[in-house]
Design an enzyme around this catalytic site. Structure first.
Site, PDB file in Angstrom:
ATOM      1  N   ARG A  51       0.797  -1.225   0.000  1.00  0.00           N
ATOM      2  CA  ARG A  51       0.000   0.000   0.000  1.00  0.00           C
ATOM      3  C   ARG A  51       0.830   1.276   0.000  1.00  0.00           C
ATOM      4  O   ARG A  51       0.558   2.206  -0.756  1.00  0.00           O
ATOM      5  CB  ARG A  51      -0.909   0.077   1.248  1.00  0.00           C
ATOM      6  CG  ARG A  51      -2.246  -0.543   1.089  1.00  0.00           C
ATOM      7  CD  ARG A  51      -2.678  -1.089   2.424  1.00  0.00           C
ATOM      8  NE  ARG A  51      -1.731  -2.126   2.799  1.00  0.00           N
ATOM      9  CZ  ARG A  51      -1.826  -3.392   2.400  1.00  0.00           C
ATOM     10  NH1 ARG A  51      -2.841  -3.778   1.702  1.00  0.00           N
ATOM     11  NH2 ARG A  51      -0.904  -4.273   2.727  1.00  0.00           N
ATOM     12  N   THR A  52       1.805   1.328   0.886  1.00  0.00           N
ATOM     13  CA  THR A  52       2.490   2.604   1.054  1.00  0.00           C
ATOM     14  C   THR A  52       3.230   2.980  -0.233  1.00  0.00           C
ATOM     15  O   THR A  52       3.081   4.081  -0.750  1.00  0.00           O
ATOM     16  CB  THR A  52       3.449   2.551   2.256  1.00  0.00           C
ATOM     17  OG1 THR A  52       2.698   2.141   3.395  1.00  0.00           O
ATOM     18  CG2 THR A  52       4.067   3.907   2.536  1.00  0.00           C
ATOM     19  N   LYS A  80      25.721  -3.705  -1.748  1.00  0.00           N
ATOM     20  CA  LYS A  80      27.170  -3.581  -2.004  1.00  0.00           C
ATOM     21  C   LYS A  80      27.866  -2.858  -0.866  1.00  0.00           C
ATOM     22  O   LYS A  80      29.079  -2.649  -0.909  1.00  0.00           O
ATOM     23  CB  LYS A  80      27.405  -2.808  -3.306  1.00  0.00           C
ATOM     24  CG  LYS A  80      26.788  -3.443  -4.535  1.00  0.00           C
ATOM     25  CD  LYS A  80      27.107  -2.579  -5.759  1.00  0.00           C
ATOM     26  CE  LYS A  80      26.388  -3.086  -6.986  1.00  0.00           C
ATOM     27  NZ  LYS A  80      26.531  -2.126  -8.105  1.00  0.00           N
ATOM     28  N   ARG A 101      11.350   4.025   3.089  1.00  0.00           N
ATOM     29  CA  ARG A 101      11.038   3.075   4.166  1.00  0.00           C
ATOM     30  C   ARG A 101      12.311   2.314   4.503  1.00  0.00           C
ATOM     31  O   ARG A 101      13.017   1.839   3.603  1.00  0.00           O
ATOM     32  CB  ARG A 101       9.947   2.099   3.724  1.00  0.00           C
ATOM     33  CG  ARG A 101       9.781   0.948   4.698  1.00  0.00           C
ATOM     34  CD  ARG A 101       8.562   0.120   4.411  1.00  0.00           C
ATOM     35  NE  ARG A 101       7.349   0.841   4.739  1.00  0.00           N
ATOM     36  CZ  ARG A 101       6.126   0.296   4.725  1.00  0.00           C
ATOM     37  NH1 ARG A 101       5.979  -0.967   4.375  1.00  0.00           N
ATOM     38  NH2 ARG A 101       5.074   1.012   5.056  1.00  0.00           N
ATOM     39  N   HIS A 129       5.413   6.107  11.413  1.00  0.00           N
ATOM     40  CA  HIS A 129       4.865   5.927  10.067  1.00  0.00           C
ATOM     41  C   HIS A 129       3.881   7.069   9.823  1.00  0.00           C
ATOM     42  O   HIS A 129       2.671   6.878   9.787  1.00  0.00           O
ATOM     43  CB  HIS A 129       4.170   4.560   9.991  1.00  0.00           C
ATOM     44  CG  HIS A 129       3.852   4.090   8.607  1.00  0.00           C
ATOM     45  ND1 HIS A 129       3.868   4.920   7.499  1.00  0.00           N
ATOM     46  CD2 HIS A 129       3.493   2.852   8.152  1.00  0.00           C
ATOM     47  CE1 HIS A 129       3.539   4.212   6.429  1.00  0.00           C
ATOM     48  NE2 HIS A 129       3.316   2.960   6.802  1.00  0.00           N
TER      49      HIS A 129
HETATM   50  C1  NCD Z   1       1.966  -0.970   8.186  1.00  0.00           C
HETATM   51  C2  NCD Z   1       3.462  -0.782   8.302  1.00  0.00           C
HETATM   52  O1  NCD Z   1       4.179  -0.973   7.319  1.00  0.00           O
HETATM   53  O2  NCD Z   1       3.879  -0.415   9.382  1.00  0.00           O
HETATM   54  N1  NCD Z   1       1.535  -1.176   6.877  1.00  0.00           N
HETATM   55  C3  NCD Z   1       1.256  -0.095   6.099  1.00  0.00           C
HETATM   56  O3  NCD Z   1       2.099   0.734   5.819  1.00  0.00           O
HETATM   57  N2  NCD Z   1      -0.009   0.061   5.701  1.00  0.00           N
HETATM   58  C4  NCD Z   1       1.428  -1.977   9.120  1.00  0.00           C
HETATM   59  C5  NCD Z   1       2.000  -3.371   9.103  1.00  0.00           C
HETATM   60  O4  NCD Z   1       2.901  -3.686   8.326  1.00  0.00           O
HETATM   61  O5  NCD Z   1       1.502  -4.180   9.893  1.00  0.00           O
END
Ligand code: NCD
Length: 305
Positions: A51-52, A80, A101, A129
């Site tokens: 999703r993100t 590397k 991320r 997040h």
């Molecule tokens: C979450 C995350 O990555 O922290 N997912 C997301 O970004 N929608 C929650 C999760 O991974 O459980």
């Protein structure tokens, strides 16, 4: 230059402005379809995501911009031995804005010191997040019409769940918020969230282990996955992973206007049968994530329609 690393980097007013812009985008998508023409978003994902990352990319495309990036550490030069700082220094020559991320807490913060363009934290380890929080806030606003005077239950892995930490921080600034923290004893919220955020702001809260005992009090139920990748041993994960399973029988005692949120991905914590209940908001929430990221990209790039 603005970055978004922690939800508290944004004032309540700035959050309101981003949510309002997201609502305007939802109402008139065509008006925004060229706002990012000629701009590029880089997605640097050192940890898995559906999703993100895809909602960031869809958001940039719907604003008329372009995207580049990588979706796993394995396909980048970090294998590397390249440092995050060097990667970001280079990518900021190619892109106008970066969503990152990383499995290490603080990596996106470190990246801001090397970047010539805005950095958005798309999740750093068990820490923060903030764009999921904007997604959650937009969802609560659309479902409930307000961000104040709400009793919010957070259930599952409150220790490692970064979405929980960021959401608690953000909600702690609104009036009339109460938290009901539902978790096994081993997965309670970290001490710093309890003392530095909840208690410091005098927010009423309780920590419980049973969902059934409290479900009837809640306006929002925020379910979370047990964060397997952050456990030190598999036996603990297996013991705790199915601590809570929300199903239709548990919803019998819930309010008629409860909103059930989940950042997703879900594993077992919400039974599929719940998806058909009008109180299940988690797929609408995933859609909101795209609109709020469109609003955030515009805001950090200083663009208007
Ligand atoms: C979450 C995350 O990555 O922290 N997912 C997301 O970004 N929608 C929650 C999760 O991974 O459980």
């Amino acid at each position: 230059m603005r970055h978004l690393i922690d939800p508290m980097d944004l004032s309540v007013k700035e959050i309101d402005d981003i949510l309002n812009l997201a609502l305007n985008i939802i109402d008139d998508k065509d008006k925004y379809s060229e706002v990012c023409k000629g701009k590029k978003l880089a997605t640097l994902f050192f940890e898995p995501s559906t999703r993100t990352r895809l909602s960031f990319e869809a958001a940039m495309m719907e604003l008329g911009g372009n995207v580049l990036g990588f979706s796993s550490a394995n396909s980048s030069s970090s294998t590397k031995g390249e440092s995050v700082g060097d990667t970001v220094k280079v990518v900021s020559c190619y892109a106008d804005i970066i969503a990152m991320r990383h499995f290490k807490e603080g990596a996106p913060m470190l990246a801001t010191m090397k970047s010539d363009v805005p950095i958005i934290n798309a999740g750093d380890g068990g820490h923060n997040h903030p764009t999921q929080t904007l997604t959650d806030l937009l969802t609560i606003r659309r479902e409930k019409g307000r961000l104040s005077n709400l009793t919010i239950g957070l259930c599952g892995d409150l220790m490692f769940g970064r979405t929980v930490h960021s959401l608690i921080k953000a909600l702690s600034r609104y009036e009339g918020i109460k938290f009901v923290l539902i978790s096994p004893d081993e997965l309670k919220i970290p001490e710093y969230i309890r003392t530095e955020v909840i208690e410091k702001n005098n927010i009423p809260y309780k920590e419980v282990t049973s969902m059934e005992d409290v479900i009837g009090e809640l306006d929002i139920l925020y379910m979370t996955r047990v964060q397997k990748e952050r456990f030190f041993n598999e036996a603990d994960y297996i013991r705790l992973k199915d601590s809570y399973i929300l199903d239709n029988s548990k919803l019998v005692s819930a309010k008629k206007d409860l909103s059930i949120l989940h950042p997703l991905p879900r594993v077992n914590e919400i039974a599929i049968e719940v998806d058909d209940d009008p109180r299940a908001c988690y797929f609408r929430q995933a859609l909101n994530g795209k609109f709020v990221r469109m609003a955030l990209i515009m805001t950090l790039l200083g663009l208007e329609a």
